[in-house]
Design a protein around this motif. Structure first.
Motif, short mmCIF file in Angstrom:
data_model
loop_
_atom_site.label_atom_id
_atom_site.label_comp_id
_atom_site.label_asym_id
_atom_site.label_seq_id
_atom_site.Cartn_x
_atom_site.Cartn_y
_atom_site.Cartn_z
N GLU A 1 0.83 -1.20 0.00
CA GLU A 1 0.00 0.00 0.00
C GLU A 1 0.87 1.25 0.00
O GLU A 1 1.88 1.32 0.70
CB GLU A 1 -0.92 0.02 1.22
CG GLU A 1 -1.89 1.21 1.20
CD GLU A 1 -2.76 1.27 2.44
OE1 GLU A 1 -3.98 1.41 2.29
OE2 GLU A 1 -2.21 1.18 3.55
N ALA A 2 0.48 2.21 -0.81
CA ALA A 2 1.21 3.48 -0.89
C ALA A 2 0.74 4.41 0.22
O ALA A 2 0.21 5.51 -0.03
CB ALA A 2 1.01 4.12 -2.26
N ASN A 3 0.93 4.00 1.49
CA ASN A 3 0.56 4.86 2.61
C ASN A 3 1.74 5.75 3.00
O ASN A 3 2.86 5.60 2.49
CB ASN A 3 0.06 4.03 3.81
CG ASN A 3 1.08 2.98 4.25
OD1 ASN A 3 2.29 3.22 4.26
ND2 ASN A 3 0.60 1.80 4.61
N ASP A 4 1.52 6.67 3.91
CA ASP A 4 2.55 7.65 4.27
C ASP A 4 3.80 6.97 4.81
O ASP A 4 4.93 7.38 4.48
CB ASP A 4 2.00 8.64 5.30
CG ASP A 4 0.93 9.56 4.71
OD1 ASP A 4 0.89 9.67 3.47
OD2 ASP A 4 0.17 10.15 5.49
N ASP A 5 3.63 5.94 5.65
CA ASP A 5 4.78 5.27 6.23
C ASP A 5 5.65 4.61 5.16
O ASP A 5 6.88 4.74 5.17
CB ASP A 5 4.33 4.21 7.25
CG ASP A 5 3.73 4.84 8.50
OD1 ASP A 5 4.02 6.03 8.75
OD2 ASP A 5 2.98 4.15 9.21
N ASN A 6 5.01 3.90 4.24
CA ASN A 6 5.77 3.22 3.19
C ASN A 6 6.45 4.21 2.25
O ASN A 6 7.59 4.00 1.82
CB ASN A 6 4.87 2.27 2.41
CG ASN A 6 4.49 1.04 3.20
OD1 ASN A 6 5.14 0.69 4.19
ND2 ASN A 6 3.43 0.37 2.79
N ILE A 7 5.75 5.29 1.91
CA ILE A 7 6.33 6.29 1.02
C ILE A 7 7.54 6.94 1.66
O ILE A 7 8.60 7.09 1.04
CB ILE A 7 5.27 7.34 0.64
CG1 ILE A 7 4.22 6.71 -0.29
CG2 ILE A 7 5.91 8.55 -0.03
CD1 ILE A 7 3.05 7.62 -0.58
N ASP A 8 7.41 7.33 2.93
CA ASP A 8 8.55 7.95 3.63
C ASP A 8 9.71 6.99 3.74
O ASP A 8 10.88 7.38 3.58
CB ASP A 8 8.12 8.41 5.02
CG ASP A 8 7.18 9.61 4.97
OD1 ASP A 8 7.12 10.27 3.92
OD2 ASP A 8 6.50 9.86 5.98
N MET A 9 9.42 5.72 4.04
CA MET A 9 10.49 4.74 4.18
C MET A 9 11.24 4.53 2.87
O MET A 9 12.48 4.52 2.83
CB MET A 9 9.89 3.42 4.69
CG MET A 9 10.90 2.31 4.95
SD MET A 9 11.32 1.40 3.47
CE MET A 9 9.69 0.91 2.93
N ILE A 10 10.50 4.39 1.76
CA ILE A 10 11.14 4.17 0.46
C ILE A 10 11.97 5.38 0.05
O ILE A 10 13.09 5.25 -0.46
CB ILE A 10 10.08 3.85 -0.61
CG1 ILE A 10 9.46 2.48 -0.35
CG2 ILE A 10 10.67 3.89 -2.01
CD1 ILE A 10 8.37 2.09 -1.32
N LYS A 11 11.45 6.58 0.28
CA LYS A 11 12.19 7.79 -0.11
C LYS A 11 13.49 7.93 0.67
O LYS A 11 14.45 8.52 0.15
CB LYS A 11 11.31 9.03 0.12
CG LYS A 11 10.19 9.20 -0.88
CD LYS A 11 9.29 10.36 -0.49
CE LYS A 11 10.06 11.65 -0.37
NZ LYS A 11 9.17 12.78 0.04
N ASN A 12 13.54 7.39 1.87
CA ASN A 12 14.71 7.57 2.72
C ASN A 12 15.62 6.35 2.79
O ASN A 12 16.46 6.24 3.69
CB ASN A 12 14.27 7.96 4.14
CG ASN A 12 13.59 9.32 4.17
OD1 ASN A 12 14.16 10.32 3.73
ND2 ASN A 12 12.36 9.37 4.66
N LEU A 13 15.45 5.41 1.85
CA LEU A 13 16.35 4.26 1.82
C LEU A 13 17.78 4.73 1.56
O LEU A 13 18.04 5.49 0.62
CB LEU A 13 15.93 3.28 0.72
CG LEU A 13 14.68 2.43 0.97
CD1 LEU A 13 14.28 1.70 -0.31
CD2 LEU A 13 14.92 1.44 2.10
N PRO A 14 18.75 4.28 2.36
CA PRO A 14 20.14 4.69 2.11
C PRO A 14 20.69 4.03 0.85
O PRO A 14 20.14 3.04 0.36
CB PRO A 14 20.87 4.19 3.36
CG PRO A 14 20.03 3.07 3.87
CD PRO A 14 18.62 3.41 3.53
N ALA A 15 21.79 4.58 0.33
CA ALA A 15 22.42 4.01 -0.86
C ALA A 15 22.83 2.57 -0.58
O ALA A 15 23.34 2.24 0.49
CB ALA A 15 23.64 4.85 -1.25
#
Length: 842
Positions: free
Chosen positions: A775-789
């Motif tokens: 699900e494209a919820n706020d938690d998942n979106i924030d987590m994916i955007k902040n994945l480290p290299a």
């Protein structure tokens, strides 16, 4: 010496297990499903399915969570089975050894989940009076059947009755839990594994099943299990003198080895559990080693449960009265128990839900006593942090060992909990944080667990319906090229044959830094010169069987270059010109070499025959295509039938097109010629993938997002992925974007693996969630955007989703694969991070 307990199983057949005390269990394997990154709605839905199962299954159940322990070397067995090419043998062996050294001291385990349901006892004797008559007539069988001192016969009528019951149970298991019947080999493994805890993998007797003699008893057909045969599954020397652990000794490869195990019970649950949040067995995935779990339930109808609660209230009232008569104030615990009993009585009277008489046993094992103690303490600390209480019962270790055997009965009665189905379901049996294939090549870590990738598992697996293809998406510099090259390198180690499209000339560096690849590789540089004319002609080099598909590609390319949509008169004329060339090439008596220039010749002939009002447009198309056929990169597409096709004799072929101009994101027209060349390369890749061979084949497409921007390009990519399973091949698509316009539903449905590195924008994060199936919820979106290299979210062949920290292990691979600016300088920092990570997980 361990307490003497009769072995609880007397016989099993199919998925039915017959116990010594007359109990019969039907066994089912549950699929491993991911739980992380699901929406709260999804989590509640999954919980409701488990709750519905426990609510409606009005029978005793026994759930098992069993980690299949592996040695560090076991997942790499594919390396030995596939016998790497001699050019890669030395460096490949060194790479595998360094991977195993990096993983040394860590435990590899894959959780398996099982549910056993006790069937209602079947007695072919009929009524109660008939049972008395049966007991009097054959007291010896009756006594043996109930005491477990022998393995009495099982009537065929009983087997038929149990099979009918089992079918009803299976229907519910299949609907609620997506379970499948266990096999006899799985039951054998579940029994024997306990005797090898802390030692290693269980030796399985392939094809073995307990035997039973077919007999006539009381005029009825029956089968009599052979006495003591089932006991051949039990082996090893046990020592239970320590009180809080068991030690087992086995002879493995001619040497005596000891394993240590300890059984723990959950003795206290907090008063209120929150869901989602308190998934009390899923927590075991936090540990860097596998922990077994056994959950036994006994179903109590709400009326029966209400009677027990009221009896308990009477006991509490008696204790309270005794305390008052003694002049002692009632304890806080007694007061709380009275309050809980009153609340439970009200709930049962109002909601009429059943109660499950539940007991939980956990099992920790290790190869040494010290390691066992550390693991036991870690489990206790894990549950203490969640306000649970876990005990290691003294003197009950051997009973716990036997209670965990499927088909047996509850033996530990001091730690029973009366639970609602919702509380038992909150354990989330059947869900884990596992990731990857469990075998193949190490590609990184998910939490504490190493992740393995087996390239051809999808095409070869008899039950999986997905391909081995992968989509790797993410913004520049996050690690997608690093992962793609690691997958390609390890595929070559297992003798795979590959084609790589390299638009940025990155593989020249790879071959320079990895000399073992130089002998098995060939770089084909495609230039805008007469010498390279026709090397990508889709009609050239096609066999008679491939000509039809090659013709379709030729039509797509010609229409694309001529800007002629499907269904128009001009597209029809182009198509007929291609068909004529193919027809002549398939002529048995006088076959001609097909080519795109031949198509232009027939196009001119048909143009002259066209109606006057259509001729101008056809002349324009012919003029445009004729010009492109002799200028720039498009001359790569137009051969005259005399050019030799690109050779694929080497294990790895790298295609590079000099000066290839592809459209940037947001552009739809500029770079059209580059896209046409990409379409031809895709067709070349399709032809490569369709080669009839048992050898696994892969095609790596970098910058594939540009090709997928046009319908014609997406069609070819979709075809490559769709046919991958039947052709034992895989396509690895590397793209900067996961949006639906670039990676369509057809690709999403047929691709086996998805890897998502950090996206650029919230919109891309939403598309990434859709690609992963979360699900494209706020938690998942924030987590994916902040994945480290170097870290991505991975979805595997079982659709399990979790984080993957990519790790090529060797410094030379990091140097060869890393394309980030300044990556050479970053190596020291990355290696230091590796060392810290290894220290953390051991």
């Amino acid at each position: 010496m361990a307490t003497r307990i009769a072995f609880p199983v007397k016989y099993f057949e199919g998925n039915l297990i017959f116990g010594i005390n007359g109990q019969v269990y039907a066994g089912y394997a549950l699929p491993d499903q991911h739980y992380e990154y699901r929406s709260e709605h999804d989590q509640l839905t999954l919980h409701d399915r488990l709750q519905r199962f426990y609510w409606n299954t009005k029978a005793d159940t026994h759930a098992l969570i069993v980690p299949r322990f592996q040695s560090i070397a076991e997942p790499f067995n594919v390396w030995n089975l596939r016998k790497p090419p001699k050019e890669l043998a030395e460096e490949g062996t060194r790479y595998i050894e360094e991977c195993m050294e990096f993983l040394r001291g860590r435990e590899v385990s894959q959780y398996r989940f099982y549910m056993f349901v006790r069937l209602q006892e079947t007695d072919v004797s009929g009524s109660f009076f008939a049972q008395l008559k049966y007991a009097a007539k054959d007291f010896k069988r009756y006594l043996a059947d109930r005491s477990g001192v022998d393995a009495p016969e099982i009537f065929e009528e009983e087997m038929e009755a149990y099979s009918m019951q089992e079918q009803l149970v299976f229907d519910r298991i299949e609907e609620d839990l997506a379970g499948e019947r266990v096999t006899a080999e799985e039951i054998q493994w579940l029994i024997r594994r306990g005797f090898y805890r802390g030692i290693g993998e269980v030796p399985i007797r392939k094809g073995w099943e307990p035997k039973a003699d077919r007999i006539q008893s009381k005029g009825k057909k029956a089968r009599r299990p052979r006495e003591r045969e089932i006991l051949t599954l039990t082996e090893g020397l046990f020592d239970a003198t320590a009180g809080r652990r068991l030690t087992v000794e086995q002879v493995v490869d001619g040497k005596a080895r000891k394993g240590y195990m300890a059984f723990l019970t959950i003795s206290y649950f907090p008063d209120h559990l929150e869901f989602p949040g308190d998934e009390w067995l899923l927590w075991l995935n936090r540990l860097p080693y596998g922990v077994e779990a056994s959950v036994r339930t006994e179903y109590l109808d709400y009326r029966e449960a209400l009677d027990k609660v009221r009896n308990k209230k009477k006991e509490i009232a008696a204790e309270d009265e005794h305390a008052e008569d003694s002049g002692v104030r009632a304890s806080q615990q007694l007061t709380e128990s009275e309050s809980e009993a009153n609340q439970l009585e009200r709930d049962l009277s109002q909601d009429k839900f059943p109660i499950l008489k539940t007991s939980i046993i956990l099992c920790v094992s290790a190869a040494s006593e010290r390691e066992l103690q550390l693991r036991v303490q870690a489990v206790q600390d894990l549950y203490t942090d969640e306000l649970f209480q876990v005990e290691v019962p003294y003197g009950d270790q051997w009973r716990s060992f036997n209670e965990m055997i499927p088909g047996g009965e509850r033996l530990i009665t001091d730690y029973i909990h009366f639970m609602e189905p919702a509380t038992v379901a909150a354990s989330m049996i059947g869900f884990s944080r596992q990731l990857g294939d469990g075998e193949g090549f190490y590609i990184g870590d998910s939490g504490h667990q190493p992740v393995f990738f087996l390239h051809d598992r999808g095409p070869r697996h008899p039950e999986l319906t997905t391909t081995g293809s992968a989509v790797i998406v993410g913004k520049v510099g996050k690690g997608k090229s690093l992962l793609a090259k690691l997958l390609a390198y390890t595929a070559l180690l297992m003798r795979a044959k590959g084609v790589v499209f390299d638009p940025k000339d990155e593989w020249r560096k790879v071959l320079r830094l990895l000399p073992e690849l130089q002998e098995i590789s060939r770089i084909v540089t495609l230039r805008s010169v007469e010498e390279d004319r026709g090397k990508l002609d889709p009609l050239a080099g096609a066999s008679k069987e491939e000509l039809v598909e090659a013709g379709e590609t030729a039509k797509r390319i010609l229409q694309f270059l001529a800007r002629t949509p499907d269904g128009t008169y001009e597209a029809t004329v182009l198509g007929r010109a291609v068909d004529q060339v193919i027809s002549e090439a398939r002529d048995r008596e006088n076959p001609r070499h097909p080519s795109m220039l031949q198509v232009l010749k027939y196009l001119k002939e048909r143009m002259e025959e066209a109606p006057e009002r259509r001729r101008d447009r056809l002349e324009e198309i012919h003029e445009v295509l004729s010009y492109q056929a002799f200028s720039g990169q498009t001359q790569l597409l137009f051969g005259d039938g005399t050019q030799k096709p690109i050779e694929l004799t080497q294990q790895l072929t790298v295609l590079q097109v000099e000066g290839l101009v592809l459209p940037q994101d947001g552009e739809t027209d500029f770079g059209r010629i580059g896209l046409a060349v990409m379409m031809a390369i895709s067709d070349f890749s399709r032809r490569f993938s369709n080669q009839t061979s048992d050898q696994f084949k892969f095609v790596l497409f970098d910058e594939a997002w540009r090709l997928s921007k046009v319908k014609e390009g997406r069609d070819i990519l979709e075809e490559l992925i769709r046919t991958g399973r039947s052709k034992n091949s895989a396509i690895y698509i590397v793209s900067q974007s996961a949006s639906k316009d670039l990676i369509g539903d057809e690709i999403k449905m047929n691709v086996g693996y998805q890897f998502v590195f950090g996206p650029d924008t919230p919109q891309e994060a939403v598309a990434a969630c859709e690609l992963l199936g979360i699900e494209a919820n706020d938690d998942n979106i924030d987590m994916i955007k902040n994945l480290p290299a170097g870290t991505c979210l991975m979805s595997d062949l079982e659709n399990r989703v979790n984080e993957l920290r990519v790790n090529p292990v060797q410094e030379r691979l990091l140097r060869a694969f890393d394309t980030r600016p300044g990556s050479e300088e970053d190596l020291g920092e990355m290696e230091q991070t590796q060392r810290k990570h290894k220290e953390a997980v051991i």
